[in-house]
Enzyme design. Sequence first.
Site, PDB file in Angstrom:
ATOM      1  N   GLN A  81       0.202   4.969   3.276  1.00  0.00           N
ATOM      2  CA  GLN A  81       1.109   4.652   4.186  1.00  0.00           C
ATOM      3  C   GLN A  81       1.271   6.297   5.238  1.00  0.00           C
ATOM      4  O   GLN A  81       0.692   6.770   4.891  1.00  0.00           O
ATOM      5  CB  GLN A  81       2.545   4.314   3.879  1.00  0.00           C
ATOM      6  CG  GLN A  81       2.892   3.120   3.307  1.00  0.00           C
ATOM      7  CD  GLN A  81       4.369   2.920   2.997  1.00  0.00           C
ATOM      8  OE1 GLN A  81       4.673   2.963   1.831  1.00  0.00           O
ATOM      9  NE2 GLN A  81       4.961   2.678   4.063  1.00  0.00           N
ATOM     10  N   HIS A  82       1.659   5.949   6.364  1.00  0.00           N
ATOM     11  CA  HIS A  82       1.917   7.278   7.367  1.00  0.00           C
ATOM     12  C   HIS A  82       0.922   7.885   7.850  1.00  0.00           C
ATOM     13  O   HIS A  82       1.034   8.555   8.820  1.00  0.00           O
ATOM     14  CB  HIS A  82       2.862   8.195   6.526  1.00  0.00           C
ATOM     15  CG  HIS A  82       3.945   7.633   5.925  1.00  0.00           C
ATOM     16  ND1 HIS A  82       4.908   7.038   6.609  1.00  0.00           N
ATOM     17  CD2 HIS A  82       4.621   7.792   4.670  1.00  0.00           C
ATOM     18  CE1 HIS A  82       6.076   6.797   5.658  1.00  0.00           C
ATOM     19  NE2 HIS A  82       5.655   7.141   4.479  1.00  0.00           N
ATOM     20  N   ASP A 239       0.990   0.575   1.037  1.00  0.00           N
ATOM     21  CA  ASP A 239       0.671   0.125  -0.338  1.00  0.00           C
ATOM     22  C   ASP A 239       2.144  -0.101  -1.291  1.00  0.00           C
ATOM     23  O   ASP A 239       1.617  -0.783  -2.050  1.00  0.00           O
ATOM     24  CB  ASP A 239       0.094   1.693  -1.030  1.00  0.00           C
ATOM     25  CG  ASP A 239       0.849   2.844  -0.603  1.00  0.00           C
ATOM     26  OD1 ASP A 239       1.929   2.721  -0.066  1.00  0.00           O
ATOM     27  OD2 ASP A 239       0.383   4.015  -1.217  1.00  0.00           O
TER      28      ASP A 239
END
Length: 484
Positions: A81-82, A239
Amino acid sequence: MSAAEGPLVVGVDTSTQSTKALVVDASTGRVVASGQAPHTVSSGAGRESDPRQWWDALCEALHQCGDAAHEAAAVSIGGQQHGLVTLDAQGEPVRPVLLWNDVRSAPQAARLIEELGGPKAWAERTGSVPGPSFTVTKWAWLAENEPEAIRATKAVRLPHDYLTERLTGQGTTDRGDASGTGWWASATEAYDEETLAHVGLDPALLPRVVRPGEVAGTVRDGHDLPFSKGTLVAPGTGDNAAAALGLGLRPGTPVLSLGTSGTVYAVSRRRPADPTGTVAGFADAHGDWLPLACTLNCTLAVDRVAALLGLDREAVDPVDPDSGVTLLPYLDGERTPALPGASGLLYGLRHDTTGGQLLQAAYDGAVHALLGALDLVLDEDADRSTPLLLIGGGARGRAWQETVRRLSGRPVQVPEARELVALGAAAQAAGLLTGEDPAAVARRWNTAAGPVLDAVQRDETTMARISGVLSDAAPLLDRTAGSG
């Protein structure tokens, strides 16, 4: 390869350090082929990766799967992520990706919180109070430090979006991964115009948010992948949301994931909004919510301590309540608690302290923050006797299992299924073909099955000692990670 009972699907996990691909029988959940290839992360002040190596790793992992991948009817990508992926007009990376564990944007995170109404306003609007992991803070950091990169950027993506777009040619994302950006409003389930305007990000640069169960596209021509043309591509997701799908998670069942980062989360029907910032109010991948707390330091940090001590990672000594040694393994700064500029801290060292005690203290310090957030993640009416699902790379380690049991006081279940992120992506791909909820697909596959370790008495003494050291050391640990 033995004959499959149903159509084949591919689930992909593009994580921090590698990309894994599973070819799965959609009828039974049997993994019929798999592949994996590594990629690299920079060291030093930042944590960055060239996203082109993710694509190369995906190609390699799929080729390792052989003919089975060519027979697949659908594919889905689960990913870290991110990360801030910036692309130029030709779809090429403008610069390496700022990854989730790059904490250089801590000053920008603090400033954005203040400028847009404070923690409560952020939590109510986006579901989360952004820390330096969140994509919006990384965009703000980039604007301040590399304005030429901002000017060259014609598309902004997350890691899983990047690979999905290279498969389909279409810029898409999903609600689960979008909810970790800081510019997607959980209250409206849409990009937040006020936030985007404040950070100078044109919404036209962002991908379309594909609905759960919607087809994101089909595999296009023009690349060396072992897919048939027209293979369906699912929305994919982050994820943690993919792992929740992979477990077939129902509301109220807690999960503790032990990987490069540590996470604790549960599915909820209620939209989270924690103004303390401990719990991120993520969306899940099929219409509910995924309140989650994350630490930056988990298995890698403990392994680093073991290496420094010259010990195997399992070489812990039995807990001695009188030893008093405490180790906070915040080697990369920390997200929970919010100490992005922190480093590791050792307290209580004595002449008779053993290496095994120090290593056990590292385990205790890594698990402490996750368990401290568990009650905030779970709904108030959740059954506290439900076994804690232990997943991730550390879940099969005896020292990790016993530490979680001792510090949680809960029964612990260790699913036998491995690669749950990739399995969750595969379940999402299977849902496209069958019309099922992907979590129901995973439950049909029985992915959460595994031994249950009975509860033991909770080690309140150790939990209280770590909390006390953390509180007393806060002025020392609360250092910002540079000015940017």
